[in-house]
Design a protein around this motif. Structure first.
Motif, PDB file in Angstrom:
ATOM      1  N   GLY A  47       2.373 -14.649   6.391  1.00 12.75           N
ATOM      2  CA  GLY A  47       3.801 -14.980   6.242  1.00 12.75           C
ATOM      3  C   GLY A  47       3.986 -16.358   5.623  1.00 12.75           C
ATOM      4  O   GLY A  47       4.886 -16.575   4.801  1.00 12.75           O
ATOM      5  N   ARG A  50       3.546 -16.015   1.951  1.00 17.04           N
ATOM      6  CA  ARG A  50       4.738 -15.409   1.335  1.00 17.04           C
ATOM      7  C   ARG A  50       5.830 -16.459   1.149  1.00 17.04           C
ATOM      8  O   ARG A  50       6.411 -16.595   0.075  1.00 17.04           O
ATOM      9  CB  ARG A  50       5.243 -14.246   2.208  1.00 17.04           C
ATOM     10  N   PHE A  63      10.632  -5.461   3.090  1.00 15.31           N
ATOM     11  CA  PHE A  63       9.498  -4.956   3.881  1.00 15.31           C
ATOM     12  C   PHE A  63       9.493  -3.426   3.985  1.00 15.31           C
ATOM     13  O   PHE A  63       8.648  -2.859   4.657  1.00 15.31           O
ATOM     14  CB  PHE A  63       9.532  -5.579   5.294  1.00 15.31           C
ATOM     15  N   ARG A  74       3.798  -8.297  -1.121  1.00 13.39           N
ATOM     16  CA  ARG A  74       3.253  -8.584   0.222  1.00 13.39           C
ATOM     17  C   ARG A  74       1.744  -8.437   0.227  1.00 13.39           C
ATOM     18  O   ARG A  74       1.034  -9.245   0.819  1.00 13.39           O
ATOM     19  CB  ARG A  74       3.884  -7.643   1.252  1.00 13.39           C
TER      20      ARG A  74
END
Ligand code: F6P
Length: 411
Positions: A47, A50, A63, A74
């Motif tokens: 995360g 990202r 997502f 991702r």
């Protein structure tokens, strides 16, 4: 040595689980524990990659597994994190924690193959949450303050985050017993723990931490004993009694704990007279632990620092040069103290009630550096003054501290 394993360590702990299952909390806790024991350990959080490379603020549709662009982005971020992790291991890392969802079997197979090719053992650490109250608390405590939801109405953020979870849930394949890897499955953090093919020195050692984790919030209070007769003379070690001021601190401490504790705390002290006497006025009996005894100053026990400098200048200089590793002749180093405190840490993690630890300067520095996630090198220099209660209050990923200087009434 605390970390001495029978073989060199090259371990990857690969987190598995839906969002908001406490993976980051668990990964950081393990990393903190290992770093404290002297391992070169690091967390790699997908995360964070990202947010760093694509910017924060992705909403739930990003997502959605049907969103091809989102899925590609991702997986790229997860790859970047894994590449850095493997780079860290190549450069001498001992334990890497791969903090990503890793919710599909094919993804886990890939991670395992890449790590094995790099000579690393993989253990999957899967966190499952069946208790809706834990999930709710986790979403509200950690996700709402995430940069992903900066400036967003909290209820809107919770709704969006739940949608994100639903997207992951569509493709989630829990770790199956036929997967050829070691795994630990934690259900409701500590309620049920299932171990599969756990072997080797460090994985087995980590299990003792993992089976004791829980999410009950309770404070930990750390304090040195009241002033001792040795403190008055600036002497180290020994087994002296409290000074009159020390006794007044003990009374004050008991008043403070009585006022502050929401429920009867667990009280631990060392086996030395000064901590036992400090605990005497407390309403609950204290349990003495040998592991909480002050650093053993060996041949310097009972001397003042000035006497050590005059009589053993080389020893004095060696300690100043490397206070963490310096071992008093026939005594201990800070590293030795950290090693013997490990069972205290595990027991403290296990306790669900407030814990009061009445101990000594070096011992409390070592404990404090674990709870506050300080680099080991800083442990010997933590400020732990007499007559000050350090309250550690649970925060989302660790503790925050409050210091109470307890006023000592004059005689
Ligand atoms: O001076 C009090 C004391 O608890 C000693 O018994 C102990 O040797 C010392 O503190 C530890 O502090 P440092 O590591 O700074 O010498």
């Amino acid at each position: 040595m605390a970390k001495s394993a029978p073989e060199p360590t090259r371990l990857v702990l690969c987190m598995v689980g839906l969002p908001a299952r406490g993976k980051t909390w668990i990964a950081r806790k393990i990393a903190r524990y290992l770093a404290w024991l002297g391992y070169n350990a690091q967390v790699f959080n997908a995360g964070d990659y990202r947010r760093k490379w694509l910017g924060a603020g992705h909403r739930a549709d990003f997502f959605d597994p049907r969103n091809d662009e989102g899925a590609r982005a991702r997986s790229e971020m997860a790859e970047l994190a894994l590449a850095d992790l493997l780079g860290f291991m190549r450069l001498g890392g001992e334990v890497a924690l791969y903090d990503a969802t890793n919710t599909t079997r094919s993804r886990r197979d890939q991670v395992r193959a890449r790590c094995s090719a790099a000579g690393c053992t993989v253990v999957f650490v899967e966190s499952v949450c069946e208790d809706p109250s834990i999930l709710e608390a986790n979403i509200r405590e950690t996700k709402l303050s995430s940069p992903d939801y900066a400036g967003i109405d909290p209820e809107d953020a919770v709704r969006d985050f739940r949608q994100r979870i639903d997207h992951y849930a569509k493709v989630y394949e829990p770790v199956h017993a036929d997967e050829p890897a070691s795994s630990v499955r934690l259900i409701d953090v500590g309620r049920i723990v299932v171990l599969h093919r756990i072997e080797g020195y460090l994985p087995a050692r980590l299990v003792s931490l993992l089976i004791n984790l829980h999410v009950v919030r309770r404070p930990i209070w750390l304090t040195r004993h009241g002033e001792s007769t040795h403190n008055v003379e600036d002497r180290i070690g020994g087994d002296p009694d409290l000074s009159p001021r020390g006794h007044r601190y003990a009374a004050q401490l008991a008043r403070f704990v009585r006022r502050q504790a929401m429920e009867p705390p667990v009280v631990w002290c060392s086996t030395l007279r000064r901590t036992i006497a400090t605990c005497a006025p407390l309403a609950v009996p204290a349990m003495p632990w040998r592991a909480l005894d002050e650093i053993d100053a060996g041949v310097c026990d009972g001397l003042t620092y000035r006497e050590i400098a005059e009589r053993m200048p080389d020893e004095y200089a060696a300690r100043r040069k490397d206070k963490l590793r310096y071992r008093y002749p026939r005594g201990e180093s800070y590293e030795d103290v950290i090693e013997r405190l490990e069972p205290v840490i595990i027991e403290c993690e296990r306790q669900r009630r407030p814990v009061v630890i009445v101990a000594h300067q070096a011992v409390l520095r070592a404990l404090y550096s674990y709870f506050m996630d300080l680099p080991r090198e800083r442990a010997p220099f933590v400020e732990v003054p007499l007559h000050t209660l350090i309250e550690l209050v649970p925060a989302p990923y660790g503790y925050v501290e409050r210091r109470h200087a307890l006023a000592i009434e004059a005689e």
